[in-house]
Motif scaffolding. Sequence first.
Motif, PDB file in Angstrom:
ATOM      1  N   THR A 246      47.279  28.598  54.016  1.00  0.00           N
ATOM      2  CA  THR A 246      46.014  28.993  53.416  1.00  0.00           C
ATOM      3  C   THR A 246      46.299  30.210  52.549  1.00  0.00           C
ATOM      4  OG1 THR A 246      45.406  30.557  55.173  1.00  0.00           O
ATOM      5  CG2 THR A 246      44.818  28.234  55.511  1.00  0.00           C
ATOM      6  N   THR A 247      45.257  30.749  51.972  1.00  0.00           N
ATOM      7  CA  THR A 247      45.437  31.955  51.159  1.00  0.00           C
ATOM      8  C   THR A 247      45.457  33.212  52.021  1.00  0.00           C
ATOM      9  OG1 THR A 247      43.045  31.975  50.777  1.00  0.00           O
ATOM     10  CG2 THR A 247      44.427  30.931  49.099  1.00  0.00           C
ATOM     11  N   GLY A 248      45.565  33.046  53.329  1.00  0.00           N
ATOM     12  CA  GLY A 248      45.614  34.185  54.239  1.00  0.00           C
ATOM     13  C   GLY A 248      46.937  34.923  54.158  1.00  0.00           C
ATOM     14  N   GLY A 249      47.134  35.839  55.064  1.00  0.00           N
ATOM     15  CA  GLY A 249      48.287  36.720  55.006  1.00  0.00           C
ATOM     16  C   GLY A 249      49.588  36.050  55.386  1.00  0.00           C
ATOM     17  N   LEU A 250      50.667  36.624  54.928  1.00  0.00           N
ATOM     18  CA  LEU A 250      52.002  36.107  55.211  1.00  0.00           C
ATOM     19  C   LEU A 250      52.333  36.196  56.690  1.00  0.00           C
ATOM     20  CD1 LEU A 250      54.884  35.221  54.349  1.00  0.00           C
ATOM     21  CD2 LEU A 250      55.394  37.659  54.117  1.00  0.00           C
ATOM     22  N   THR A 254      54.458  33.381  58.884  1.00  0.00           N
ATOM     23  CA  THR A 254      55.743  33.690  59.515  1.00  0.00           C
ATOM     24  C   THR A 254      55.675  33.489  61.019  1.00  0.00           C
ATOM     25  OG1 THR A 254      56.227  35.303  57.790  1.00  0.00           O
ATOM     26  CG2 THR A 254      57.475  35.484  59.832  1.00  0.00           C
ATOM     27  N   ALA A 255      54.583  33.920  61.644  1.00  0.00           N
ATOM     28  CA  ALA A 255      54.435  33.774  63.088  1.00  0.00           C
ATOM     29  C   ALA A 255      54.416  32.306  63.489  1.00  0.00           C
ATOM     30  CB  ALA A 255      53.161  34.466  63.560  1.00  0.00           C
ATOM     31  N   ALA A 291      57.500  32.676  49.385  1.00  0.00           N
ATOM     32  CA  ALA A 291      58.946  32.813  49.178  1.00  0.00           C
ATOM     33  C   ALA A 291      59.299  34.222  48.715  1.00  0.00           C
ATOM     34  CB  ALA A 291      59.428  31.780  48.168  1.00  0.00           C
ATOM     35  N   ASP A 292      58.483  34.793  47.824  1.00  0.00           N
ATOM     36  CA  ASP A 292      58.736  36.162  47.357  1.00  0.00           C
ATOM     37  C   ASP A 292      58.627  37.159  48.501  1.00  0.00           C
ATOM     38  OD1 ASP A 292      59.173  35.274  44.792  1.00  0.00           O
ATOM     39  OD2 ASP A 292      57.189  35.858  44.028  1.00  0.00           O
ATOM     40  N   ALA A 293      57.623  36.962  49.358  1.00  0.00           N
ATOM     41  CA  ALA A 293      57.451  37.871  50.471  1.00  0.00           C
ATOM     42  C   ALA A 293      58.609  37.764  51.458  1.00  0.00           C
ATOM     43  CB  ALA A 293      56.117  37.585  51.185  1.00  0.00           C
TER      44      ALA A 293
END
Length: 299
Positions: A246-250, A254-255, A291-293
């Motif tokens: 979604t547009t939520g946080g990275l 990752t989790a 990917a950038d994050a």
Amino acid sequence: MKARPVRMGAVLPQAEIKPSDPQAVRLFAEQVERLGFDHLIAYDHVLGADSRSRPDWSGHYDHEIPFLEPLTLFAYLGATSSLELVTGVLILPQRQTALVAKQAATVDTLLGGRLRLGVGIGWNEVEYDGLGVPFRSRAARLEEQIHLLRRLWTEPAVDHKGQFDVVDRAGINPLPVQRPIPIWIGCGDAPTALERVGRLADGWIPHPTLGAGHRLAAAWTAVRAAAERAGRDPAALGLQGQVRLTTGGLAGVTAKVERWVALGATHVALNTLEAGLRWPADHLALYTQIADAWRTEDP
């Protein structure tokens, strides 16, 4: 993207490819590969029921949802992409076994050995009727097909007389690069389905409704136990995870990936379906952001 103990991939958002622009599909595959992902999953459906004439229709999709036929699609994408290409899943019992063997061997040859064939029995009886295949026998047919496919991919000539298929001293040529092509089974957590995965498959593609918690963990334990009972090495089985984007946080993404890694997943694909994104720009923007994050996280 940082090297992780799991192979990261992407799901082609089939249902949102409107209009069906082949250049945009190729751009999507090329861009996710440039971002560091290594496999692409495509879903499969041949027919969609006309939901307008079926007021009680409750299927996951209907005749208005677009699906590109995956093996044909892979032959197209393979010309410009080095991704591993995965059917997730091909509804195998609807198809002639020898023809699938030929098509898959051709695609694997053209890809240089980068096809992974995810298969399943499906749920849409309307689709089976339209393809002239009995719906009720699909599980038994799948099992026979898996055995026959492997023979057709590894033997120059096959003599097979089964319940559903007959091959009378014949074979395909060329044989695939991978002998045999990996066959992964996609399914939920019905006990008979999990036993089939452990006994027959090279890997498991869990149905997304299982989530990534206790229910999935119990099912994966059952798959591995079935492999042991069949005299197979459970450690050799692959597990394909999937994480909805979604547009939520990275941090959330990752989790979720790390939960799959902890479970033992060998592959995890990110999925932008039903995220309210415009095709293809918003989908690719979200993959790029993640990917950038991840690259920023690298030491």
